[in-house]
Design a protein around this motif. Structure first.
Motif, short mmCIF file in Angstrom:
data_model
loop_
_atom_site.label_atom_id
_atom_site.label_comp_id
_atom_site.label_asym_id
_atom_site.label_seq_id
_atom_site.Cartn_x
_atom_site.Cartn_y
_atom_site.Cartn_z
N LEU A 1 34.00 19.68 60.36
CA LEU A 1 33.81 19.28 58.77
C LEU A 1 34.75 20.39 58.98
CD1 LEU A 1 29.82 19.97 58.58
CD2 LEU A 1 30.47 18.22 58.13
N VAL A 2 34.82 19.96 56.75
CA VAL A 2 35.86 20.64 55.99
C VAL A 2 34.71 21.26 54.85
CG1 VAL A 2 37.79 21.50 54.44
CG2 VAL A 2 38.03 19.77 56.41
N LEU A 3 34.17 22.50 54.53
CA LEU A 3 34.04 22.95 53.28
C LEU A 3 34.44 23.44 52.06
CD1 LEU A 3 31.21 24.82 56.05
CD2 LEU A 3 30.94 22.39 54.89
N GLU A 4 34.35 23.78 51.05
CA GLU A 4 35.33 24.63 49.93
C GLU A 4 34.00 25.41 49.78
OE1 GLU A 4 38.00 22.28 47.14
OE2 GLU A 4 35.76 22.57 46.77
N LEU A 5 34.46 26.47 49.59
CA LEU A 5 33.82 27.81 49.74
C LEU A 5 33.95 28.82 48.37
CD1 LEU A 5 32.67 28.91 53.47
CD2 LEU A 5 31.36 27.46 51.97
N MET A 6 32.94 30.33 47.54
CA MET A 6 33.98 30.81 47.29
C MET A 6 34.52 32.05 47.83
SD MET A 6 33.95 30.00 44.01
CE MET A 6 34.43 31.45 43.13
N ASP A 7 36.56 32.34 47.16
CA ASP A 7 36.57 33.55 48.50
C ASP A 7 35.63 34.44 48.02
OD1 ASP A 7 38.03 34.86 50.10
OD2 ASP A 7 40.06 34.83 49.34
N VAL A 8 34.65 34.97 48.14
CA VAL A 8 34.15 35.89 48.04
C VAL A 8 33.51 37.11 49.52
CG1 VAL A 8 33.40 35.29 45.53
CG2 VAL A 8 31.53 35.63 47.81
N PRO A 9 33.02 38.65 49.45
CA PRO A 9 32.51 38.61 50.36
C PRO A 9 31.03 38.42 50.79
CG PRO A 9 33.78 40.82 49.04
CD PRO A 9 33.73 39.05 48.80
N HIS B 1 39.10 29.86 58.49
CA HIS B 1 39.26 29.89 57.40
C HIS B 1 40.42 30.12 56.77
CE1 HIS B 1 37.45 32.84 54.42
NE2 HIS B 1 37.16 31.52 53.97
N LYS B 2 40.79 29.29 55.80
CA LYS B 2 42.01 29.00 54.89
C LYS B 2 42.26 29.98 54.42
CE LYS B 2 44.09 25.27 57.92
NZ LYS B 2 45.08 23.81 57.56
N ARG B 3 42.37 30.88 53.82
CA ARG B 3 41.48 32.22 52.41
C ARG B 3 43.17 31.65 50.89
NH1 ARG B 3 41.32 37.19 52.65
NH2 ARG B 3 40.35 37.04 50.85
N GLU B 4 44.85 30.82 52.20
CA GLU B 4 45.64 31.79 51.90
C GLU B 4 45.69 29.89 50.78
OE1 GLU B 4 46.71 30.08 55.53
OE2 GLU B 4 45.25 31.32 54.75
N PHE B 5 44.59 29.32 50.90
CA PHE B 5 45.05 27.99 50.24
C PHE B 5 43.90 27.62 48.86
CE2 PHE B 5 46.69 26.95 54.62
CZ PHE B 5 48.29 26.28 54.21
N ASN C 1 42.14 27.23 45.55
CA ASN C 1 42.41 26.26 44.62
C ASN C 1 42.65 27.25 43.38
OD1 ASN C 1 39.41 26.24 43.56
ND2 ASN C 1 39.30 24.40 44.65
N GLU C 2 42.36 26.06 42.00
CA GLU C 2 41.82 26.65 40.59
C GLU C 2 40.48 27.03 40.81
OE1 GLU C 2 42.62 23.10 41.29
OE2 GLU C 2 44.99 23.40 41.04
N GLN C 3 39.99 26.63 41.43
CA GLN C 3 38.69 27.17 40.85
C GLN C 3 37.88 28.57 42.39
OE1 GLN C 3 38.83 23.71 41.03
NE2 GLN C 3 38.93 23.68 39.52
N GLY C 4 39.00 29.22 42.62
CA GLY C 4 38.91 30.22 43.88
C GLY C 4 37.77 30.09 44.76
N MET C 5 38.28 28.38 45.19
CA MET C 5 37.64 27.64 46.36
C MET C 5 38.64 27.75 47.34
SD MET C 5 34.81 27.21 44.99
CE MET C 5 33.74 26.11 46.00
N VAL C 6 37.84 27.88 48.57
CA VAL C 6 38.92 28.34 50.22
C VAL C 6 38.53 27.10 50.51
CG1 VAL C 6 39.74 30.41 49.86
CG2 VAL C 6 37.98 29.67 51.26
N PRO C 7 39.19 26.30 51.30
CA PRO C 7 38.97 25.20 52.92
C PRO C 7 38.62 26.32 54.05
CG PRO C 7 41.09 24.92 52.40
CD PRO C 7 40.86 26.20 51.16
N VAL C 8 37.66 25.28 54.30
CA VAL C 8 36.80 26.47 55.92
C VAL C 8 36.54 25.12 56.96
CG1 VAL C 8 34.76 27.36 56.37
CG2 VAL C 8 35.87 28.14 54.37
N HIS C 9 37.59 25.19 57.81
CA HIS C 9 37.29 24.00 59.13
C HIS C 9 36.49 24.33 59.98
CE1 HIS C 9 40.93 22.12 57.35
NE2 HIS C 9 40.69 22.83 56.91
#
Length: 161
Positions: free
Chosen positions: A5-13, A35-39, A41-49
């Protein structure tokens, strides 16, 4: 059975931990997390595989739990679940309550405005480029709903820019 799965998560603790917690409680095993924090998006979401394994029913319970929690699954076993689409609106966009237009589009289930660029020409008509992320397979539904809004506000809509 394994599922990627690839999830989109907010980059928050704490966000990643809260997403991973239901996996074990629903009888599945977590195999991999990337967890790919360097990617971001505009909404502050990061992909997590993630890769999970378990009985088929348990894996689908995890998917259902993610849906219940509002966690966006972008890709499942290599199949894209979200797609980016765009459209143009032309007319007196500002005069027709631009905020209401955006709010009504964002209320559509599985749809998020990711970009809204407007070109103003003084008191004349303006053009807005709207970029959206939508659940895969909902493109025509989204275009139909935006067209209803555009017609109500006497705006011209041009699809797939």
């Amino acid at each position: 059975m394994k599922m990627n799965l690839v999830l989109e998560l907010m980059d928050v603790p704490g966000q990643l931990v809260s997403v991973l917690e239901p996996i074990g409680t629903l009888g599945a095993n977590l195999v991999t997390v990337i967890h790919k924090r360097e990617f971001k998006n505009e909404q502050g979401m990061v992909p997590v595989h993630i890769t999970i394994e378990g009985e088929r029913e348990n894996l689908f319970n995890v998917i259902q739990k993610f849906d219940d929690l509002g966690i966006s699954i972008v890709e499942m076993d290599g199949v894209v679940k979200k797609e980016m689409i765009s459209t143009l609106l032309y007319g007196h966009i500002v005069d027709q309550d631009i905020r209401d237009t955006m709010d009504r589009i964002n209320l559509l289930k599985g749809v998020v405005i990711t970009g809204f660029d407007i070109k103003l020409d003084g008191e004349k008509e303006s053009t807005a480029l709207i970029t959206l992320e939508t659940d895969y397979g909902k493109k025509q539904f989204v275009f139909d709903k935006i067209k209803e809004i555009a017609e109500e506000k006497q705006l011209l809509m041009i699809n797939e820019v």
